[in-house]
Design a protein around this motif. Structure first.
Motif, PDB file in Angstrom:
ATOM      1  N   VAL A   1     -60.536 -34.734  26.691  1.00  0.00           N
ATOM      2  CA  VAL A   1     -59.535 -34.789  27.409  1.00  0.00           C
ATOM      3  C   VAL A   1     -58.399 -35.886  27.438  1.00  0.00           C
ATOM      4  O   VAL A   1     -57.263 -35.697  27.504  1.00  0.00           O
ATOM      5  CB  VAL A   1     -59.825 -34.410  29.018  1.00  0.00           C
ATOM      6  CG1 VAL A   1     -58.637 -34.386  30.061  1.00  0.00           C
ATOM      7  CG2 VAL A   1     -60.514 -33.186  28.886  1.00  0.00           C
ATOM      8  N   TYR A   2     -59.068 -37.053  27.591  1.00  0.00           N
ATOM      9  CA  TYR A   2     -58.196 -38.245  28.030  1.00  0.00           C
ATOM     10  C   TYR A   2     -57.752 -38.979  26.334  1.00  0.00           C
ATOM     11  O   TYR A   2     -56.854 -39.739  26.374  1.00  0.00           O
ATOM     12  CB  TYR A   2     -59.027 -39.213  28.888  1.00  0.00           C
ATOM     13  CG  TYR A   2     -59.278 -38.675  30.183  1.00  0.00           C
ATOM     14  CD1 TYR A   2     -57.779 -38.210  30.872  1.00  0.00           C
ATOM     15  CD2 TYR A   2     -60.268 -38.210  30.729  1.00  0.00           C
ATOM     16  CE1 TYR A   2     -58.001 -37.683  32.029  1.00  0.00           C
ATOM     17  CE2 TYR A   2     -60.406 -37.593  31.926  1.00  0.00           C
ATOM     18  CZ  TYR A   2     -59.481 -37.255  32.408  1.00  0.00           C
ATOM     19  OH  TYR A   2     -59.401 -36.735  33.697  1.00  0.00           O
ATOM     20  N   ALA A   3     -58.667 -38.733  25.428  1.00  0.00           N
ATOM     21  CA  ALA A   3     -58.545 -39.531  24.191  1.00  0.00           C
ATOM     22  C   ALA A   3     -58.305 -38.659  22.882  1.00  0.00           C
ATOM     23  O   ALA A   3     -58.185 -38.994  21.902  1.00  0.00           O
ATOM     24  CB  ALA A   3     -59.836 -40.465  23.839  1.00  0.00           C
TER      25      ALA A   3
ATOM     26  N   TRP B   1     -61.440 -40.746  42.048  1.00  0.00           N
ATOM     27  CA  TRP B   1     -60.166 -41.098  41.080  1.00  0.00           C
ATOM     28  C   TRP B   1     -59.892 -40.620  40.046  1.00  0.00           C
ATOM     29  O   TRP B   1     -60.944 -40.319  39.138  1.00  0.00           O
ATOM     30  CB  TRP B   1     -60.237 -42.749  40.850  1.00  0.00           C
ATOM     31  CG  TRP B   1     -59.313 -43.114  39.983  1.00  0.00           C
ATOM     32  CD1 TRP B   1     -59.393 -43.291  38.554  1.00  0.00           C
ATOM     33  CD2 TRP B   1     -57.886 -43.614  40.181  1.00  0.00           C
ATOM     34  NE1 TRP B   1     -58.137 -43.618  38.150  1.00  0.00           N
ATOM     35  CE2 TRP B   1     -57.310 -43.955  38.945  1.00  0.00           C
ATOM     36  CE3 TRP B   1     -57.199 -43.383  41.198  1.00  0.00           C
ATOM     37  CZ2 TRP B   1     -55.926 -44.044  38.871  1.00  0.00           C
ATOM     38  CZ3 TRP B   1     -55.748 -43.769  41.190  1.00  0.00           C
ATOM     39  CH2 TRP B   1     -55.149 -44.025  39.992  1.00  0.00           C
ATOM     40  N   THR B   2     -58.862 -39.876  39.946  1.00  0.00           N
ATOM     41  CA  THR B   2     -58.456 -39.076  38.630  1.00  0.00           C
ATOM     42  C   THR B   2     -57.179 -39.284  38.338  1.00  0.00           C
ATOM     43  O   THR B   2     -56.276 -39.318  39.176  1.00  0.00           O
ATOM     44  CB  THR B   2     -58.880 -37.649  38.726  1.00  0.00           C
ATOM     45  OG1 THR B   2     -58.605 -36.781  37.604  1.00  0.00           O
ATOM     46  CG2 THR B   2     -57.999 -36.955  39.801  1.00  0.00           C
ATOM     47  N   THR B   3     -56.914 -39.126  36.685  1.00  0.00           N
ATOM     48  CA  THR B   3     -55.371 -39.253  36.320  1.00  0.00           C
ATOM     49  C   THR B   3     -55.036 -37.725  35.872  1.00  0.00           C
ATOM     50  O   THR B   3     -54.043 -37.531  35.413  1.00  0.00           O
ATOM     51  CB  THR B   3     -54.923 -40.505  35.456  1.00  0.00           C
ATOM     52  OG1 THR B   3     -55.978 -40.038  34.237  1.00  0.00           O
ATOM     53  CG2 THR B   3     -55.169 -41.814  36.145  1.00  0.00           C
ATOM     54  N   GLY B   4     -56.134 -36.927  35.773  1.00  0.00           N
ATOM     55  CA  GLY B   4     -55.986 -35.627  35.225  1.00  0.00           C
ATOM     56  C   GLY B   4     -56.248 -34.348  35.902  1.00  0.00           C
ATOM     57  O   GLY B   4     -56.261 -33.393  35.576  1.00  0.00           O
TER      58      GLY B   4
HETATM   59  N1  ADP Z   1     -62.451 -41.730  27.482  1.00  0.00           N
HETATM   60  C1  ADP Z   1     -61.344 -42.043  28.498  1.00  0.00           C
HETATM   61  N2  ADP Z   1     -60.289 -42.647  27.965  1.00  0.00           N
HETATM   62  C2  ADP Z   1     -59.103 -42.736  28.526  1.00  0.00           C
HETATM   63  N3  ADP Z   1     -59.183 -42.607  30.170  1.00  0.00           N
HETATM   64  C3  ADP Z   1     -60.443 -42.077  30.463  1.00  0.00           C
HETATM   65  C4  ADP Z   1     -61.413 -41.873  29.704  1.00  0.00           C
HETATM   66  N4  ADP Z   1     -62.475 -41.338  30.311  1.00  0.00           N
HETATM   67  C5  ADP Z   1     -62.219 -41.378  31.666  1.00  0.00           C
HETATM   68  N5  ADP Z   1     -60.795 -41.774  31.738  1.00  0.00           N
HETATM   69  C6  ADP Z   1     -59.806 -42.057  33.121  1.00  0.00           C
HETATM   70  O1  ADP Z   1     -60.901 -42.152  34.056  1.00  0.00           O
HETATM   71  C7  ADP Z   1     -60.519 -41.242  35.270  1.00  0.00           C
HETATM   72  C8  ADP Z   1     -61.864 -40.894  35.826  1.00  0.00           C
HETATM   73  O2  ADP Z   1     -62.526 -39.822  35.080  1.00  0.00           O
HETATM   74  P1  ADP Z   1     -63.636 -39.042  35.737  1.00  0.00           P
HETATM   75  O3  ADP Z   1     -64.516 -39.794  36.609  1.00  0.00           O
HETATM   76  O4  ADP Z   1     -64.396 -38.354  34.482  1.00  0.00           O
HETATM   77  O5  ADP Z   1     -62.791 -38.256  36.457  1.00  0.00           O
HETATM   78  P2  ADP Z   1     -61.836 -36.916  36.133  1.00  0.00           P
HETATM   79  O6  ADP Z   1     -62.201 -36.517  34.562  1.00  0.00           O
HETATM   80  O7  ADP Z   1     -62.324 -35.770  36.797  1.00  0.00           O
HETATM   81  O8  ADP Z   1     -60.470 -37.286  36.067  1.00  0.00           O
HETATM   82  C9  ADP Z   1     -60.017 -40.269  34.347  1.00  0.00           C
HETATM   83  O9  ADP Z   1     -58.970 -39.521  35.177  1.00  0.00           O
HETATM   84  C10 ADP Z   1     -59.043 -41.202  33.383  1.00  0.00           C
HETATM   85  O10 ADP Z   1     -57.765 -41.718  33.825  1.00  0.00           O
END
Ligand code: ADP
Ligand code: MG
Length: 133
Positions: free
Chosen positions: A52-54, A94-97
């Motif tokens: 999702v994030y990368a 904490w989430t950015t997603g």
């Molecule tokens: N592999 C990654 N690359 C960049 N950012 C990440 C990655 N994994 C996690 N994050 C950041 O950390 C936050 C918290 O992750 P997580 O605890 O899994 O919660 P969620 O996926 O529900 O947001 C994400 O919202 C994102 O901002």
């Protein structure tokens, strides 16, 4: 031997394959059923984050030894945007997603060793280890 292996994490079906492989190796290592489920759950969350994030990444799955103890180690790596504030990212909720924000923090609680290396623009490297008891 089923390990070591490096698996891609570039699609939802890859996440399924990662879960299956981690379960198989967890059984090989001798993890209890509860611990198998814990490490598979952590693997699933970390794989999903890489996706999702990368935009994808990979995971190395290996059996490690500490004296007579055996463990399962997972090393997730991606070349995504990185995590600017690791402590904050590890905070429950904490989430950015728009997720639950429990993937990283929950995974940390499910394993014995948990290490995050990440910096903006430098990708993310997460290593987790679960030891057989
Ligand atoms: N592999 C990654 N690359 C960049 N950012 C990440 C990655 N994994 C996690 N994050 C950041 O950390 C936050 C918290 O992750 P997580 O605890 O899994 O919660 P969620 O996926 O529900 O947001 C994400 O919202 C994102 O901002
Ligand atoms: Mg997540």
């Amino acid at each position: 031997m089923t390990t070591p292996a490096t698996l891609p994490v570039t699609s939802n079906s890859d996440v399924v394959l990662v879960r299956q492989h981690v379960r198989t190796v967890a059984v090989d290592v001798g993890l209890s059923l509860v611990d198998q489920t814990k490490v598979v759950t952590a693997a699933s969350e970390l794989a999903r984050n890489a996706l999702v994030y990368a935009g994808g990444g990979r995971v190395r799955v290996e059996i490690v030894h500490n004296g007579i103890r055996r463990g399962l180690r997972l090393t997730f790596s991606d070349d995504g945007p990185g995590i600017p504030d690791i402590e904050r990212a590890l905070t429950d909720g904490w989430t950015t997603g728009g997720g639950l924000g429990l993937g990283l923090s929950g995974s940390r609680r499910l394993v014995d060793e948990f290490d995050v290396r990440s910096a903006p623009g430098e990708g993310t490297l997460i290593t987790v280890t679960k030891w057989a008891r």
